[in-house]
Design an enzyme around this catalytic site. Structure first.
Site, mmCIF file in Angstrom:
data_model
loop_
_atom_site.group_PDB
_atom_site.id
_atom_site.type_symbol
_atom_site.label_atom_id
_atom_site.label_comp_id
_atom_site.label_asym_id
_atom_site.label_seq_id
_atom_site.Cartn_x
_atom_site.Cartn_y
_atom_site.Cartn_z
ATOM 1 N N ASP A 154 -45.197 9.675 -13.771
ATOM 2 C CA ASP A 154 -44.111 8.534 -12.415
ATOM 3 C C ASP A 154 -45.361 9.351 -11.344
ATOM 4 O O ASP A 154 -44.903 10.121 -10.772
ATOM 5 C CB ASP A 154 -42.524 9.274 -11.916
ATOM 6 C CG ASP A 154 -42.169 8.071 -11.736
ATOM 7 O OD1 ASP A 154 -42.636 6.985 -11.016
ATOM 8 O OD2 ASP A 154 -41.447 8.435 -10.330
ATOM 9 N N THR B 179 -44.452 9.119 -7.981
ATOM 10 C CA THR B 179 -43.687 9.508 -6.322
ATOM 11 C C THR B 179 -43.199 10.712 -6.875
ATOM 12 O O THR B 179 -42.007 10.412 -7.817
ATOM 13 C CB THR B 179 -43.212 7.985 -5.271
ATOM 14 O OG1 THR B 179 -44.636 7.357 -5.286
ATOM 15 C CG2 THR B 179 -42.002 8.887 -4.076
ATOM 16 N N THR C 59 -46.646 3.486 -10.876
ATOM 17 C CA THR C 59 -45.273 3.964 -9.536
ATOM 18 C C THR C 59 -45.512 2.193 -9.243
ATOM 19 O O THR C 59 -45.851 1.115 -9.289
ATOM 20 C CB THR C 59 -47.092 4.327 -8.921
ATOM 21 O OG1 THR C 59 -46.220 4.115 -7.411
ATOM 22 C CG2 THR C 59 -47.764 3.465 -8.596
ATOM 23 N N ASP D 195 -39.315 11.859 -12.014
ATOM 24 C CA ASP D 195 -37.809 13.404 -11.228
ATOM 25 C C ASP D 195 -37.152 12.927 -12.130
ATOM 26 O O ASP D 195 -36.820 13.927 -11.135
ATOM 27 C CB ASP D 195 -38.511 11.978 -9.833
ATOM 28 C CG ASP D 195 -37.801 10.826 -9.383
ATOM 29 O OD1 ASP D 195 -37.426 10.579 -10.311
ATOM 30 O OD2 ASP D 195 -38.276 10.778 -8.368
ATOM 31 N N ASP E 169 -35.991 7.337 -13.894
ATOM 32 C CA ASP E 169 -36.884 7.420 -14.169
ATOM 33 C C ASP E 169 -36.124 7.362 -15.718
ATOM 34 O O ASP E 169 -37.022 7.689 -16.647
ATOM 35 C CB ASP E 169 -37.904 8.542 -14.252
ATOM 36 C CG ASP E 169 -38.885 8.410 -13.345
ATOM 37 O OD1 ASP E 169 -39.047 6.505 -13.019
ATOM 38 O OD2 ASP E 169 -39.528 9.164 -12.845
#
Length: 685
Positions: A360, A362, A518, A569, A573
């Site tokens: 991922d 960010t 993203t 994070d 997710d």
């Protein structure tokens, strides 16, 4: 109590199914070993067999009763844990190592008693005593090694201070036990002190040593608004922290639960070892019966007893039982110290086979916050002058882009005072600096003011926008006339410097494909991928993906035959982390209870993923080596113990069998200790 959570994890015995004597600590086995050894020495010295071997004699009153008297004490005192364990295995219908040991020493004891009563011509007491003593030594060292591996849990519990300084309504500190803290309390953390509970800084700034939580060796700067974790240390300044988690809700407690869960969880290799240990009991029992029957048919009752006891001793799956659990305990403890928390052993085992890593963007490959990457100025201002004014205008704004501008100005020492601050919702802000009115905002601000950026600023802004940067403008607001755009600033989500190294290391480890996912626009995603060194035609970028659709990207990669590790994070997710072959939650030092990931990285360094792969490959390699050694040892040793080469003068006594069995355990333990050489944390830059 809050500070006990680590101990609860440490109390769990990861060898369930191996030795059934959970609850006996290494100290108990140490005491039993030394006392049994002290009793074994006179038993050996007064043995007629030993005296004949060494050519001496002891003609003392009652010497013939030294063996029976002291041997009985050794059998019941030293052998008691094995006898109890054997009975428990029979009751649980789960035959294993403890039943084999208890059977061996019971047969040896009964044979020794029969010898003392004149039924056999065997001098067996010294071998019984040596067998029990050596078994105690092996168990003591085994439990000591596993106890050291589990020491990470006790260390976690020790991280919390016993007391905290809680501030009352007047701001005066009062020392209270940590267990009395409640959510919402304000606590003072002095310089050099440990944070007593999870919370947010409301006043002060300091560098915190978070190595015990994240594995990151360097202190991390924290200021007002930042979250802090119980157990971390304020190294250089005092902080006031508002508590938002206590007791079992703290990150530290969660880490303890995860380590304990990992040490007790099983895997394919462990299941194989457990099945083999149970099978070995039946093999040993049948081999013992066959050995006894064969020697009886040969007319040698003494050898029938000796050979049967030796088979039972040599077949004890001591090394086999330790082969997997010690690797599990060591790998999870070592990884926990490095900030890698293994929740699922199967996930760790699968990590060695991963050939596609999906990141991922960010918060994983980037820091999740904007930073200033470009400045352009005109109208008599240089870059620093424009940034100084913009930073002053934005000083009272809480917008993330505004904070990035203010931080950049402060970092360069560019300071100015602003007054009459006003927020222009959805457009920007305005304020008075140095007696003039200024505004800072994006394209919407320029449209509202009816002005355009001059050509040089427009060209710069267009280039920044193409690579996905957010663009803000500094506008001079005259009392009369047209507003003048005099500055432009590019702000981008900062790529983690360590992310490039992580991707390079993954390639070195043989990972075939690196993928980034993203929700950002494709130009932004492509720019970040280029910055990270993605290989065109090999690596991939999934852009403009909604959080709910990330798991579909995982499915698409798996449909191509790829084994996928998803690294995210842990916030939005979860479906993708659960869908992947291995889910790795990163940057979760304050949210370690993520249920969807098999592995949690307490820190935010994506290079931890490479540490997980190294750990997976190294621990699997050690498991296979240990299983091969333990199984191979039994395949060779049982026939020798049964006496198949007795015709050639090659025979093993029960005591020698115990020595060999303990030696195999030592080999397995030492081999597992080599896991300590695996590099789990990133090398220093």
């Amino acid at each position: 109590m809050q500070h006990e959570h680590g101990h609860r994890g440490a109390d769990h015995d990861p060898r369930a199914g191996h030795d059934k004597h959970a609850g006996h600590d290494p100290e108990q086995f140490r005491r039993k070993f030394w006392l049994s050894l002290a009793l074994t020495v006179p038993i050996v010295l007064t043995s007629h067999m030993v005296m004949d071997w060494l050519g001496y004699s002891l003609d003392l009153p009652g010497v013939r009763w030294v063996g029976p008297a002291l041997g009985t004490v050794v059998f019941f005192y030293g052998g008691w844990p094995f006898l109890v364990g054997g009975v428990r295995e029979v009751r649980d219908r789960a035959p294993g190592m403890m039943l084999l040991i208890s059977t061996a020493i019971t047969v040896a004891y009964l044979a020794s008693v029969a010898t003392s009563l004149g039924l056999f011509d065997l001098d067996f007491w010294w071998e019984l005593a040596a067998l029990v003593t050596i078994m105690l030594l092996g168990h003591w060292q085994e439990m000591k090694a596993i106890g050291q591996a589990q020491g990470a849990l006790a260390a976690l519990a020790a991280l919390l201070p016993d007391d905290a300084e809680r501030l009352d309504e007047s701001g005066a500190p009062h020392r209270v036990p940590v267990v009395d803290l409640r959510v919402g309390d304000l606590v003072l953390v002095r310089s050099g002190g440990r944070v007593p509970a999870d919370g947010r800084i409301v006043d002060g700034a300091a560098e915190l040593d978070e190595s015990m939580i994240t594995g990151e060796s360097r202190p991390v700067p924290r200021a007002a608004g930042d979250r802090v974790v119980a157990g971390t240390v304020a190294t250089d300044s005092a902080l006031r922290v508002r508590v938002d988690a206590v007791g079992e809700d703290t990150a530290l407690a969660g880490i303890g639960r995860l380590v304990a869960q990992a040490q007790s969880s099983g895997g394919r290799a462990q299941a194989l070892a457990d099945r083999f240990a149970a099978l070995l009991f039946y093999v040993a029992a049948l081999a013992g019966l066959a050995t006894f029957a064969a020697w009886l048919l040969l007319g040698d009752t003494d050898q029938a007893v000796v050979r049967t006891v030796t088979v039972l001793v040599i077949a004890c799956p001591h090394a086999l039982g330790l082969a997997i659990p010690l690797v599990v305990a060591l790998s999870t403890a070592l990884s926990a110290r490095a900030g890698i928390l293994v929740k699922d052993r199967l996930a760790l085992e699968r990590m060695r086979t991963v050939d596609a890593v999906l990141f991922d963007k960010t918060g994983t490959l980037t820091k999740g916050r904007h930073t200033l990457t470009g400045v352009a100025a005109t109208g008599g201002l240089d870059d620093d002058g424009a940034l100084r004014l913009a930073g002053a205008v934005e000083a009272d704004s809480e917008h993330p882009l505004a904070r990035a501008l203010v931080t950049a100005a402060q970092d360069r020492g560019l300071r100015a005072s602003a007054r009459d601050f006003r927020s222009l919702t959805g457009r920007g802000v305005r304020a008075t600096v140095d007696g003039a009115d200024w505004a800072v905002g994006g394209p919407a601000l320029l449209r509202e003011l009816g002005t355009d950026a001059p050509a040089e600023l427009a060209r710069a802004a267009e280039g920044w926008s193409r690579r996905g940067a957010a663009v803000l403008h500094l506008v001079r607001l005259p009392g009369a006339g047209r507003p003048e755009v005099v500055g432009a600033f590019a702000l981008e989500d900062e790529v983690r410097p360590e992310a490039r190294a992580a991707i390079a290391e993954l390639r070195e480890q043989g990972v075939r494909k690196i993928v980034m996912i993203t929700g950002d626009a494709r130009p932004v995603a492509e720019a970040v991928a280029a910055d990270l060194g993605f290989r065109p035609g090999v690596d991939e970028v999934f852009a403009e993906v909604l959080p709910a659709d990330k798991d579909k990207a995982v499915t698409a990669l798996q449909a191509r035959g790829l084994t996928v590790a998803m690294v995210g994070d842990g916030v939005n997710d979860a479906p993708a982390l659960a869908r992947a072959d291995v889910g790795v939650a990163i940057g979760a030092g304050t949210d370690v209870a993520i249920e969807s990931a098999g592995v949690v990285l307490a820190g935010s360094d994506p290079r931890g993923v490479t540490g997980v792969i190294r750990l997976s490959r190294a621990s699997y390699r050690k498991m296979r080596q240990n299983l091969a050694w333990a199984a191979g040892y039994n395949v060779v040793a049982i026939p020798l113990a049964a006496g198949v080469l007795a015709w050639a003068g090659v025979a093993l006594s029960p005591a020698v069998a115990a020595v060999l069995m303990s030696a195999s355990t030592i080999v397995v333990a030492l081999n597992a200790q080599l896991l300590r050489r695996v590099r789990l944390t990133p090398a220093d830059d």
